[in-house]
Design an enzyme around this catalytic site. Structure first.
Site, PDB file in Angstrom:
ATOM      1  N   TRP A 162      54.076 -19.769 -43.490  1.00 13.56           N
ATOM      2  CA  TRP A 162      53.327 -20.957 -43.895  1.00 13.56           C
ATOM      3  C   TRP A 162      51.894 -20.874 -43.332  1.00 13.56           C
ATOM      4  O   TRP A 162      51.708 -20.500 -42.163  1.00 13.56           O
ATOM      5  CB  TRP A 162      54.012 -22.242 -43.394  1.00 13.56           C
ATOM      6  N   ASP A 193      46.869 -36.934 -53.996  1.00  9.95           N
ATOM      7  CA  ASP A 193      47.976 -36.165 -53.412  1.00  9.95           C
ATOM      8  C   ASP A 193      49.062 -37.118 -52.905  1.00  9.95           C
ATOM      9  O   ASP A 193      49.171 -38.273 -53.352  1.00  9.95           O
ATOM     10  CB  ASP A 193      47.415 -35.243 -52.304  1.00  9.95           C
ATOM     11  N   LYS A 216      50.458 -31.876 -59.627  1.00 10.45           N
ATOM     12  CA  LYS A 216      50.617 -30.887 -58.557  1.00 10.45           C
ATOM     13  C   LYS A 216      52.074 -30.986 -58.123  1.00 10.45           C
ATOM     14  O   LYS A 216      52.488 -31.986 -57.535  1.00 10.45           O
ATOM     15  CB  LYS A 216      49.668 -31.214 -57.397  1.00 10.45           C
ATOM     16  N   ASP A 242      54.970 -30.046 -55.898  1.00  9.68           N
ATOM     17  CA  ASP A 242      55.125 -29.499 -54.544  1.00  9.68           C
ATOM     18  C   ASP A 242      56.606 -29.263 -54.226  1.00  9.68           C
ATOM     19  O   ASP A 242      57.501 -29.768 -54.932  1.00  9.68           O
ATOM     20  CB  ASP A 242      54.504 -30.494 -53.547  1.00  9.68           C
ATOM     21  N   CYS A 270      53.038 -25.580 -56.217  1.00  6.30           N
ATOM     22  CA  CYS A 270      52.711 -25.585 -54.791  1.00  6.30           C
ATOM     23  C   CYS A 270      54.032 -25.638 -54.051  1.00  6.30           C
ATOM     24  O   CYS A 270      54.948 -26.335 -54.476  1.00  6.30           O
ATOM     25  CB  CYS A 270      51.865 -26.824 -54.486  1.00  6.30           C
ATOM     26  N   ASP A 296      48.279 -23.621 -47.581  1.00  5.19           N
ATOM     27  CA  ASP A 296      47.745 -24.842 -46.962  1.00  5.19           C
ATOM     28  C   ASP A 296      46.607 -24.510 -46.010  1.00  5.19           C
ATOM     29  O   ASP A 296      45.931 -25.408 -45.515  1.00  5.19           O
ATOM     30  CB  ASP A 296      48.855 -25.567 -46.191  1.00  5.19           C
TER      31      ASP A 296
HETATM   32  C1  DGJ Z   1      52.086 -29.511 -48.904  1.00  3.82           C
HETATM   33  C2  DGJ Z   1      50.943 -29.115 -49.792  1.00  3.82           C
HETATM   34  O1  DGJ Z   1      50.727 -27.747 -49.736  1.00  3.82           O
HETATM   35  C3  DGJ Z   1      49.694 -29.899 -49.381  1.00  3.82           C
HETATM   36  O2  DGJ Z   1      48.587 -29.480 -50.120  1.00  3.82           O
HETATM   37  C4  DGJ Z   1      49.984 -31.365 -49.580  1.00  3.82           C
HETATM   38  O3  DGJ Z   1      50.182 -31.629 -50.940  1.00  3.82           O
HETATM   39  C5  DGJ Z   1      51.193 -31.777 -48.779  1.00  3.82           C
HETATM   40  N1  DGJ Z   1      52.321 -30.930 -49.045  1.00  3.82           N
HETATM   41  C6  DGJ Z   1      51.565 -33.200 -49.069  1.00  3.82           C
HETATM   42  O4  DGJ Z   1      52.722 -33.592 -48.460  1.00  3.82           O
END
Ligand code: DGJ
Length: 740
Positions: A194, A368, A478, A480, A528, A550
């Site tokens: 990560w 976000d 987006k 995630d 993501c 990130d």
């Molecule tokens: C992980 C993502 O990679 C971030 O950019 C953001 O969206 C956070 N999660 C939000 O919880």
């Protein structure tokens, strides 16, 4: 055609595009199959025993050259059965196979011997379909082959069918195996963690097996399903033979690279066999993912340029034009709220950011995490996809209307496959998560994974997303995914079938994405997973872009972007400019440096721009406008990594050239100059030698007295000299060259 191969993976497939031109030939006399495209020939044949055997993969040979018929490999000793040393295209585990099998099954009666021989074939408009069959039992495997005439990239997949009267259990199933003859090779692959994804790892191939894999249920940050094997002991960016491949699967995967006892190389990739067990009842079949393989004799740079073109032409969702000529739309320059506000989103706060973003020339405003359910932090709310009334008393409409009035479109963050135990959804459906009854449910980031393999969970996820997109004018999601699997039980099914979760989860994910695209064709998607945890050629058939990491530190990003582009096109590589000092490394960098680092990919802004000074706003506005003018060249052109930022390099530089060679863009970065050394002269690549190009600075200067207009031959042979004052720590410059 590649989309047709992909279509076999789709539960809900959308319109598919095929290649018109076949480059597949079969020689009946020698039983040799031959695929030809661009600079590549791929040949295999049926040997005397009836096995399908790889014969050649490399630079294109003359049409008149005949590939010798297949003969089983020599047995070196009684320990090296020729069943093992023959480079089989798709070997069943049986008959004394000691290398990785492509397929391993257990029959109901306990027999585990599987020997696949050629049965029949069909020449298709894209390549071949070859049917293999076990020597005794009715287990059939259809191998699909397709070659892209523009890049020579071959797509391969396998469909395993049980025509026995009893069920069989598949314990290992690859998409394909690739073979290379004994020689010295260097393996390149991508590793990470990560906030530290995309490390290019390079090592000499040694006897034994190197395993790249994810056992996590999804692609993973730790390794990426891509490899490149270069001839020789030293990796070379610009020359030498390279064989590369990428697996189109977003679930647990594995690629093994083996050097056998006679030094031959075999690369096998597909579903991860760890904890795998797929029961096929009579008449049922299992389709593997697609494994793509390519060849270049222009080094690692040549390999990645082929892969980028292939991704743009055949993998990514298309937006502009129709059919083969269609291209993915360059990504809008986005603003994303995450680093500015984290979970503290509100109507007033987001509007304040949107007004500033619009003033910069941003195209898309993305809100976000934090807008839904009882989401104050990461302890609650996932699963409850209603708008939080305290934060948005009038729903999302006032914010979306404001964003539109500011001439931007609107995007929203979701994490559909997850649930917090502190949510209405979990309180109502505790059985919906991956779990083994009576065992603990391990939380990560205070969340559990919904079992998307279940039909009710799939319907719920599709349902709420469809409603969200139908009720709000949303241009972009987006998507995630912030943890990996644990306790991957699926207790709806009989115990012997529960391991199907490894396949059905990912298939349902693809099915939901395909259906959303069908119902909301204008909506774009970003993949993501806490950064770059789900980037692969499977998800990229649906995702218009990905979030690589990130980690937004602009210097770290140079290295990540370098690694990323070995496998994936800058078209999908989102890169935000965030605040300085950076939260991760506490490193301070100028706005120019941060902007130029991000301008190497698909640019976004992720800083708290309400705090930016007028000067910062003006700088960002100027550079966003400059980026818009060269974006297509940067993200869809031919990328040359002129100087790598890896291994503690003082300097780094990239160059891209557009398709018709009328424009080129150069980025140059200094980590820290030492002993007064200036930036090395940059010999450019890929230009048309006879065309005259004019150099214009985007940021920075050429050395005093340098010509600004010269032939491609000059820029490639003599090179570009940067200003002698281009020195110091974390400096950046960029130039465009335009055909005169
Ligand atoms: C992980 C993502 O990679 C971030 O950019 C953001 O969206 C956070 N999660 C939000 O919880």
């Amino acid at each position: 055609m590649f989309r047709n191969i992909f279509s076999s993976l789709l539960v809900l497939s959308t319109s598919l595009v095929g290649f018109s031109q076949s480059a597949a030939r079969f020689d009946e006399a020698t039983k040799v199959f031959r695929l030809e495209g661009a600079n590549v020939t791929y040949a295999f044949g049926v040997n005397a025993r009836g096995e399908l055997q790889q014969l050649y993969w490399g630079g294109r040979i003359a049409t008149a050259d005949s590939v010798p018929a297949a003969i089983p490999a020599r047995e070196w000793a009684s320990f090296d059965s020729s069943y093992t040393t023959t480079a089989q295209e798709y070997a069943g585990w049986g008959a004394g196979l000691f290398v990785e099998p492509a397929l391993k099954v257990t029959f109901q009666d306990g027999n585990r011997d599987l020997v696949l021989h050629y049965d029949s074939h069909q020449i298709t408009s894209e390549g071949f379909k070859i049917v293999l069959k076990d020597i005794k039992r009715k287990v059939f495997v259809t191998l699909q082959y397709a070659i892209d005439p523009q890049t020579g990239i071959v797509g391969r997949s396998a469909t395993i069918e049980n025509r026995e009267a009893e069920p069989i259990t598949i314990e290992q199933a690859a998409a394909a195996a690739w073979a290379l003859p004994a020689a010295h090779y260097t393996l390149n692959y991508l590793t990470g963690r990560w906030a530290g994804e995309w490390t290019l790892t390079q090592e000499k191939l040694q006897p034994g097996e190197r395993v790249m894999e994810s056992r996590r249920g999804s692609t993973g940050h730790q390794a990426n399903p891509w490899f490149a094997i270069q001839a020789g002991d030293n990796p070379d960016e610009n020359s030498g033979e390279v064989w590369f491949g990428a697996l189109a699967w977003s679930g647990s995967w594995r690629i093994t690279v083996e050097q056998d006892q006679l030094d031959a190389i075999r690369v096998t990739g597909g579903f991860n066999p760890f904890d795998f067990g797929y029961v096929l009842k009579p008449g049922q079949s299992l389709e593997s993912p697609v494994f793509y393989g390519g060849y270049s004799d222009h080094g690692l740079g040549g390999a990645s340029r082929l892969l980028h073109h292939f991704e743009i032409a055949h993998v990514l969702p298309r937006r502009i034009g129709e059919g083969e000529a269609a291209a993915p739309k360059p990504r809008p320059v986005i603003y994303n709220s995450w680093e500015a506000t984290e979970f503290r989103v509100s109507e007033v706060g987001q509007i304040a950011l949107a007004e500033r973003a619009a003033a910069l020339g941003v195209d898309r405003f993305v809100m976000d995490d934090g807008w839904f359910g009882q989401r104050k932090d990461d302890h609650a709310g996932l699963g409850d996809w209603y708008v939080n009334q305290q934060k948005f008393p009038h729903g999302l409409k006032p914010l979306i209307d404001k964003v539109h009035a500011l001439k931007m479109d609107f995007g929203l963050w979701v994490e559909p496959e997850m649930v917090n135990p502190d949510s209405d959804l979990y309180r109502k459906h505790p059985d919906w998560v991956l779990n083994f009854p009576g065992r603990p449910r391990s939380e990560q980031r205070n969340q559990l994974v919904l079992n998307l393999a279940r039909a009710d969970v799939r319907d719920y996820v599709l349902g709420f997303l469809d409603k969200l997109l139908s009720e709000n004018d949303i241009a972009f999601l987006k998507w995630d995914y912030n943890r990996n699997w644990s306790e991957p039980g699926w207790d709806q099914l009989p115990p012997a079938e529960q391991k199907k979760v490894y396949v059905e989860f990912t298939r349902n994910l693809y099915g939901i994405l395909a259906e959303l695209k069908k119902r909301h064709p204008k909506v774009e998607l970003e993949s993501c997973s806490g950064g770059g945890g789900r980037v692969d050629l499977g998800i990229l058939q649906y995702a218009d872009e990905v979030w690589p990491s990130d980690n937004t530190d602009p210097f770290d990003r140079l290295m990540q972007q370098d690694g990323f582009t070995y496998a994936y096109t800058p078209q999908v590589m989102m890169a935000w400019v965030t605040d300085s000092p950076h939260w991760g490394n506490k490193r301070s960098t100028s706005l120019q440096y941060r902007m130029l680092s991000s301008m190497q990919g698909s640019l976004g802004i992720g800083a708290d721009i309400t705090k930016w000074t007028d000067e910062e706003m003006a700088t960002a506005k100027r550079l966003i406008a400059a980026y818009h003018q060269v974006q297509v060249t940067v993200v869809q052109g031919d990328l040359y990594r002129l100087i790598s930022p890896r291994n503690g390099s003082e300097f780094s530089a990239t160059q891209t050239v557009n398709r018709d060679k009328s424009q080129s863009v150069v980025f140059a970065f200094i980590h820290s100059t030492n002993e007064g050394r200036g930036f090395p002269r940059l010999k450019l690549k890929g230009l048309d030698a006879k065309t005259t190009y004019m150099v214009t600075p985007i940021e920075g200067e050429l050395v005093h007295g340098s010509p600004t207009t010269a032939s491609g031959a000059w820029w490639m042979n003599h090179g570009l000299d940067l200003d002698e004052n281009f020195r110091g720590d974390f400096q950046a410059a960029a130039f465009r060259l335009d055909k005169k």
